[in-house]
Design an enzyme around this catalytic site. Structure first.
Site, PDB file in Angstrom:
ATOM      1  N   HIS A   1      -3.791  -4.619  10.231  1.00 10.33           N
ATOM      2  CA  HIS A   1      -3.234  -4.987   8.919  1.00 10.33           C
ATOM      3  C   HIS A   1      -2.427  -6.294   8.979  1.00 10.33           C
ATOM      4  O   HIS A   1      -1.443  -6.386   9.705  1.00 10.33           O
ATOM      5  CB  HIS A   1      -2.329  -3.840   8.466  1.00 10.33           C
TER       6      HIS A   1
ATOM      7  N   LYS B   1      -8.995  -5.400  -4.568  1.00  6.56           N
ATOM      8  CA  LYS B   1      -8.132  -4.271  -4.905  1.00  6.56           C
ATOM      9  C   LYS B   1      -8.808  -3.436  -5.986  1.00  6.56           C
ATOM     10  O   LYS B   1      -9.426  -3.981  -6.917  1.00  6.56           O
ATOM     11  CB  LYS B   1      -6.784  -4.777  -5.425  1.00  6.56           C
TER      12      LYS B   1
HETATM   13 MG   LIG Z   1      -4.010  -2.465   2.484  1.00  6.65          MG
END
Ligand SMILES: [Mg+2]
Length: 399
Positions: free
Chosen positions: A328, A197
């Site tokens: 996803h 992230k």
């Molecule tokens: Mg994502």
């Protein structure tokens, strides 16, 4: 002189008839719906939490559907939502279930349309389509089980395994040492790519973390970054230019998920592939995104767009546009679709759904293997029953 329309004729159309199947071989006799809530060991945060837009993720809400037919065939499907909407999706599922009873389970597209029109007041997407996914995936599971084939083979597989990556332990609050340790544990499990992230308040910190991870990971392990819609167009371009040339496998959701033009502009200007699409909730949105050149990697989520029936259409468009597929989450569903896609993309590894089923997916050498069991390849576990908050059955006998 005015135009005389009195002699014009419009060919009469046959009246809308009820569906009279000529080849009906089976009919759906009963369904059981469950609202299952899976608790997280540790609440999860990404850039959307850091900026105060969302609360940390503490649980997963699922709508699980079991279908049984008159001929004795069964199917198990599911859909999910994060944070809000779990109870609502279950309630909507219970409203839709009676419209599946008595239908021929072979006619998946027709059932899909029927459910979509039943929920059309909610729009073409959103919760309506997410609830439909649970029925649609159960129908595809039944179809493949009946054929005695893993679903990927029923779709027409290109391969028996797909590259797999994860984000385990790669969240914003983790230290670089914690991220390195988590990546090592993932690689030891057979994971082939690590997605970290980004979106720290100080961009230099993001760059330091990317440098550290790229230097630490073996060369054959892919590295991806995910900004979770954190940036504006100018910053995303600046950041993208700095990391271009680092060999990142992709840069995910740099911008607001519905900024298709912005993503397209970035994709044109960066060498690093741009990945997005996970938030979109209909095939039409994906057609618009892909049509604008808004992604190099489609991250379509089968649950959000209403199941495999629309997903196969998105995959066809993605292949035509020569883009990659990296769906996803929800590896239990996506491994089948990714194995049937023209080029080998990625499946995203999440352990979250594992306790719901008795079987486990096999991972080795950076790949996830398509299960060799018929259908999706899963049966509901006792744990899933234990996490069930509400349950309702529907049958033909109820009328
Ligand atoms: Mg994502």
């Amino acid at each position: 002189m005015g135009l005389d329309l009195s002699e014009r004729r419009i060919a009469a159309r046959p009246p809308m008839a009820g569906h009279k199947p000529r080849f009906q071989s089976d009919r759906i006799e009963s369904l059981t719906l469950r609202h299952v809530v899976v608790p997280m060991d540790k609440p999860i945060s990404d850039a959307k939490v850091l900026t105060g837009r969302q609360s940390p993720l503490a649980a997963l809400d699922l709508l699980m559907v079991e279908i049984a037919s008159a001929e004795g065939h069964t199917g198990l499907g599911f859909s999910y939502t994060l944070r809000a909407g779990g109870a609502g999706m279950y309630a909507l599922g219970c409203e839709l279930a009676p419209f599946v009873i008595g239908q021929d389970p072979n006619d998946i597209s027709r059932i899909w349309e029927r459910l979509a029109w039943q929920g059309i007041s909610l729009g073409r997407g959103g919760m309506s389509y997410q609830a439909i996914c649970a029925f649609d995936t159960a129908l595809w599971d039944m179809k493949a089980r009946r054929a005695g084939l893993p679903l990927a083979k029923l779709f027409g597989a290109h391969r028996d395994s797909v590259r797999i990556y994860n984000s385990s332990g790669q969240y914003l609050q983790a230290s670089i040492d914690e991220m390195k340790a988590a990546a090592e544990a993932s690689i030891a499990k057979g994971i082939g790519g690590i997605k970290m992230k980004v979106g720290q308040p100080d961009g230099q910190e993001d760059l330091k973390r990317i440098d550290a991870m790229r230097a630490h990971l073996p060369e054959h392990i892919a590295l991806m970054i995910d900004a979770n819609q954190q940036w504006d167009r100018a910053y995303a371009l600046q950041f993208g230019r700095v990391v271009d040339g680092m060999g990142l496998a992709f840069i995910e959701e740099p911008l607001d998920a519905w900024d298709f033009d912005g993503h397209a502009e970035l994709a044109r200007n960066l060498a690093t592939p741009v990945a997005t699409g996970e938030m979109l909730t209909s095939q039409q949105e994906h057609f618009d995104l892909i049509g604008k050149g808004g992604c190099d990697v489609s991250q379509v989520d089968v649950c959000r767009i209403g199941g495999f029936t629309p997903m196969l259409k998105v995959m066809t468009m993605a292949e035509a546009a020569r883009i990659e597929l990296a769906p996803h989450m929800v590896m239990e569903l996506h491994v089948h679709a990714a194995a049937a896609f023209g080029s080998e993309g990625w499946v995203e590894h999440f352990e979250w759904w594992e306790p719901l089923f008795d079987e486990r997916l096999e991972i080795s050498g950076g790949k996830m293997h398509v299960p060799d069991r018929p259908g999706l390849g899963f049966t509901l576990s006792e744990q899933a029953r234990g996490w069930t908050q509400a349950e309702q059955s529907f049958s033909a006998a109820q009328g």
